[in-house]
Design an enzyme around this catalytic site. Structure first.
Site, PDB file in Angstrom:
ATOM      1  N   GLU A 108       0.845  -1.204   0.000  1.00 53.74           N
ATOM      2  CA  GLU A 108       0.000   0.000   0.000  1.00 53.74           C
ATOM      3  C   GLU A 108       0.880   1.254   0.000  1.00 53.74           C
ATOM      4  OE1 GLU A 108      -2.803  -0.207   3.216  1.00 53.74           O
ATOM      5  OE2 GLU A 108      -3.698  -2.063   2.432  1.00 53.74           O
ATOM      6  N   GLU A 119       8.088 -16.675  -3.924  1.00 52.00           N
ATOM      7  CA  GLU A 119       8.357 -15.428  -4.648  1.00 52.00           C
ATOM      8  C   GLU A 119       9.857 -15.108  -4.606  1.00 52.00           C
ATOM      9  OE1 GLU A 119       6.318 -11.934  -3.175  1.00 52.00           O
ATOM     10  OE2 GLU A 119       7.134 -10.682  -4.777  1.00 52.00           O
ATOM     11  N   GLU A 172      17.385  -4.983   2.926  1.00 48.72           N
ATOM     12  CA  GLU A 172      17.467  -4.684   4.367  1.00 48.72           C
ATOM     13  C   GLU A 172      16.533  -5.616   5.154  1.00 48.72           C
ATOM     14  OE1 GLU A 172      17.001  -2.389   1.980  1.00 48.72           O
ATOM     15  OE2 GLU A 172      18.938  -1.369   2.043  1.00 48.72           O
TER      16      GLU A 172
HETATM   17  C1  FAD Z   1       8.078  -2.588  -9.944  1.00 42.89           C
HETATM   18  C2  FAD Z   1       7.477  -3.078  -8.653  1.00 42.89           C
HETATM   19  C3  FAD Z   1       6.557  -4.121  -8.688  1.00 42.89           C
HETATM   20  C4  FAD Z   1       5.955  -4.555  -7.497  1.00 42.89           C
HETATM   21  N1  FAD Z   1       4.974  -5.514  -7.540  1.00 42.89           N
HETATM   22  C5  FAD Z   1       4.249  -5.774  -6.427  1.00 42.89           C
HETATM   23  C6  FAD Z   1       3.099  -6.642  -6.491  1.00 42.89           C
HETATM   24  O1  FAD Z   1       2.783  -7.212  -7.532  1.00 42.89           O
HETATM   25  N2  FAD Z   1       2.367  -6.812  -5.357  1.00 42.89           N
HETATM   26  C7  FAD Z   1       2.677  -6.202  -4.174  1.00 42.89           C
HETATM   27  O2  FAD Z   1       1.967  -6.385  -3.202  1.00 42.89           O
HETATM   28  N3  FAD Z   1       3.775  -5.404  -4.078  1.00 42.89           N
HETATM   29  C8  FAD Z   1       4.559  -5.155  -5.174  1.00 42.89           C
HETATM   30  N4  FAD Z   1       5.646  -4.319  -5.091  1.00 42.89           N
HETATM   31  C9  FAD Z   1       5.965  -3.707  -3.829  1.00 42.89           C
HETATM   32  C10 FAD Z   1       7.283  -4.153  -3.183  1.00 42.89           C
HETATM   33  O3  FAD Z   1       7.130  -5.428  -2.622  1.00 42.89           O
HETATM   34  C11 FAD Z   1       7.680  -3.065  -2.171  1.00 42.89           C
HETATM   35  O4  FAD Z   1       8.092  -1.948  -2.919  1.00 42.89           O
HETATM   36  C12 FAD Z   1       8.758  -3.506  -1.224  1.00 42.89           C
HETATM   37  O5  FAD Z   1       8.313  -4.516  -0.369  1.00 42.89           O
HETATM   38  C13 FAD Z   1       9.282  -2.326  -0.380  1.00 42.89           C
HETATM   39  O6  FAD Z   1       8.234  -1.626   0.196  1.00 42.89           O
HETATM   40  P1  FAD Z   1       8.165  -0.015   0.030  1.00 42.89           P
HETATM   41  O7  FAD Z   1       8.367   0.302  -1.401  1.00 42.89           O
HETATM   42  O8  FAD Z   1       6.924   0.462   0.670  1.00 42.89           O
HETATM   43  O9  FAD Z   1       9.413   0.532   0.803  1.00 42.89           O
HETATM   44  P2  FAD Z   1       9.482   0.865   2.385  1.00 42.89           P
HETATM   45  O10 FAD Z   1       8.958  -0.283   3.157  1.00 42.89           O
HETATM   46  O11 FAD Z   1       8.892   2.190   2.614  1.00 42.89           O
HETATM   47  O12 FAD Z   1      11.054   0.938   2.594  1.00 42.89           O
HETATM   48  C14 FAD Z   1      11.824   2.097   2.238  1.00 42.89           C
HETATM   49  C15 FAD Z   1      13.278   1.823   2.646  1.00 42.89           C
HETATM   50  O13 FAD Z   1      13.338   1.620   4.068  1.00 42.89           O
HETATM   51  C16 FAD Z   1      13.968   0.385   4.344  1.00 42.89           C
HETATM   52  N5  FAD Z   1      13.389  -0.238   5.532  1.00 42.89           N
HETATM   53  C17 FAD Z   1      12.076  -0.436   5.809  1.00 42.89           C
HETATM   54  N6  FAD Z   1      11.950  -1.073   6.965  1.00 42.89           N
HETATM   55  C18 FAD Z   1      13.199  -1.313   7.437  1.00 42.89           C
HETATM   56  C19 FAD Z   1      13.726  -1.965   8.589  1.00 42.89           C
HETATM   57  N7  FAD Z   1      12.929  -2.536   9.505  1.00 42.89           N
HETATM   58  N8  FAD Z   1      15.064  -2.013   8.742  1.00 42.89           N
HETATM   59  C20 FAD Z   1      15.877  -1.466   7.799  1.00 42.89           C
HETATM   60  N9  FAD Z   1      15.447  -0.856   6.696  1.00 42.89           N
HETATM   61  C21 FAD Z   1      14.110  -0.776   6.512  1.00 42.89           C
HETATM   62  C22 FAD Z   1      13.722  -0.478   3.110  1.00 42.89           C
HETATM   63  O14 FAD Z   1      14.656  -1.533   3.015  1.00 42.89           O
HETATM   64  C23 FAD Z   1      13.855   0.561   2.015  1.00 42.89           C
HETATM   65  O15 FAD Z   1      15.196   0.741   1.675  1.00 42.89           O
HETATM   66  C24 FAD Z   1       6.305  -3.932  -6.268  1.00 42.89           C
HETATM   67  C25 FAD Z   1       7.258  -2.914  -6.245  1.00 42.89           C
HETATM   68  C26 FAD Z   1       7.828  -2.471  -7.413  1.00 42.89           C
HETATM   69  C27 FAD Z   1       8.814  -1.335  -7.347  1.00 42.89           C
END
Ligand code: FAD
Length: 393
Positions: free
Chosen positions: A143, A256, A381
């Site tokens: 989300e 996955e 991470e």
């Molecule tokens: C092209 C693409 C396709 C995708 N397809 C899907 C899909 O089909 N279905 C779906 O559900 N999702 C999908 N995703 C989502 C993807 O799984 C998420 O982008 C990913 O899990 C990271 O979440 P976020 O982008 O919200 O980053 P955030 O969770 O906001 O993280 C931002 C940064 O903070 C770091 N961070 C967060 N928490 C911690 C922690 N506890 N300790 C250290 N570092 C931390 C992360 O590593 C990252 O570097 C897709 C994403 C992309 C870009």
């Protein structure tokens, strides 16, 4: 093609590696032909269009590739995860990460929960048409305000007579525009944390709005922002048990992540082969650039990275195939291969010189596509956090 010295298990000179059998290698040959003849020729245009045609799914279905691991009674081929692993590896030869991602989302992350947790009725209504290429699937968990922190999702499903009313939004959903149905994580209670997450199969219809998001790579795939506005979902579309969705998410993640590791190793192999050939043909200062010690060393290092990544990934795959606990190994395989694949693509780009920066060679696309690896399916991470936990830290 000739065997590549120093990479005995390279697919061009492929020996049979457990857990793969002769049957898998035969399948590999057929899939490779399909990819080269049916997918590779369209990939450049689809990247430019930022969309691959939906009939890719029907073509894949016609040769049985959407249902390799599913039972014959649902229209599948009666194989297992290893058959899918072969498909994932070979798809990298299409040269479009977005295409592989769209197909991968359908077969690798969106349909498995229906097979594993779905009712017979759900399998008939969603899995059977998905295997037949008649319905396209997406998995919607992430989300706008909750990615890594899966437990923080806020899309709500309120119980009403005969079903649920869903409100909220999902972000970065692969196949999110074209999907006929979305396997969607929702909050079914106001309880915080891991509890209160459930899954609903949501038809992409009334109240569901999807918009495509432009991105750095994976251009051929549609990545969507989806909003749900008072969407009614009938009771019979609840997937698995109410409030037990977190278990489904965790179970799904293992495959996955393995799929992503398999894809990254295959991509590295393909880039390596292409770049080795280039370096042997391209001359500078009176000799092939491959003959410079610095280039030789780069190939030595890249070959070592690929072998290491493949060994770890196949080890995790074997454990997964045997049904053994393999969270640590799968997590390590994903962590070891994703950043490595991006770095390797960058090295290959450098060896190509200016040509590497040009669209024609496909190296810049590979680098852009592979940058997703350390982010999608759980970031690097988060992989390290999981590994820390498995060590009791
Ligand atoms: C092209 C693409 C396709 C995708 N397809 C899907 C899909 O089909 N279905 C779906 O559900 N999702 C999908 N995703 C989502 C993807 O799984 C998420 O982008 C990913 O899990 C990271 O979440 P976020 O982008 O919200 O980053 P955030 O969770 O906001 O993280 C931002 C940064 O903070 C770091 N961070 C967060 N928490 C911690 C922690 N506890 N300790 C250290 N570092 C931390 C992360 O590593 C990252 O570097 C897709 C994403 C992309 C870009």
């Amino acid at each position: 093609m000739t065997a590549l010295k120093g990479i005995p298990s390279a697919p061009t000179a492929r020996q049979m590696l457990p857990p793969f059998t002769a049957e898998h290698e035969e399948l590999r040959e057929s899939i490779r032909r399909f990819v080269v003849n049916e997918l590779r020729p369209g990939a450049d245009q689809w990247e430019e269009d930022r969309w691959f045609p939906d009939d890719v799914f029907t073509k894949l279905a016609a040769v049985g590739y959407l249902g390799l691991k599913y039972p014959v009674e649902y229209g599948g081929q009666g194989g297992d995860m290893l058959h899918d692993a072969v498909l994932i590896e070979e798809l990298s030869r299409a040269g479009s990460g977005g295409l592989a991602a769209g197909i991968g989302a359908h077969i690798g992350i969106a349909t498995p929960p229906i097979f594993k947790f779905g009712t017979e009725d759900q399998k008939q209504r969603y899995l059977v048409p998905a295997i037949a290429g008649e319905k396209i699937a997406a998995l919607a968990i992430t989300e706008p305000d909750a990615g890594s922190d899966v437990a923080g999702i806020r899309t709500s499903a309120k119980k009403v007579d005969g079903g649920w009313i869903v409100n909220g939004s999902k972000m970065f959903i692969t196949n999110g525009v074209r999907a006929d149905f979305l396997v969607t994580a929702v909050k079914t209670t106001t309880e915080g944390g891991h509890g209160g997450i459930s899954f609903l199969i949501i038809d992409n219809g009334e109240g569901v709005t999807s918009s495509k998001i432009e991105k750095m790579g994976w251009h051929a795939s549609d990545t969507a922002l989806i909003s749900f506005d008072d969407v009614f979902v009938p009771d019979e579309n609840l997937l698995g048990e109410v409030d037990k969705g977190f278990y489904l998410i965790m179970a799904n993640f293992q495959w996955e992540r393995l799929v992503m590791a398999l894809g990254a190793v295959a991509a590295m192999q393909r880039l390596f082969e292409q770049t080795l050939q280039f370096a042997q043909e391209r001359a500078a200062f009176g000799r092939p650039i491959a003959k410079f010690q610095v280039t030789r060393h780069k190939f030595a290092e890249m070959a070592t990275t690929i072998e290491g990544g493949r060994a770890l990934t196949y080890h995790a795959l074997r454990l997964h195939h045997l049904g053994l606990d393999c969270v640590q190994e799968v997590t390590m395989a994903k962590l070891a291969t994703q950043r490595a694949a991006f770095d390797l693509a960058d090295e290959c780009l450098q060896i190509h010189g200016g040509a590497g920066y040009m669209v024609e060679y496909g190296i810049e696309r590979a680098a852009r596509d592979l940058r997703l690896g350390p982010i999608g399916g759980g970031t690097d991470e988060i992989m390290k956090e999981i590994l820390g936990k498995t060590m009791g830290l």
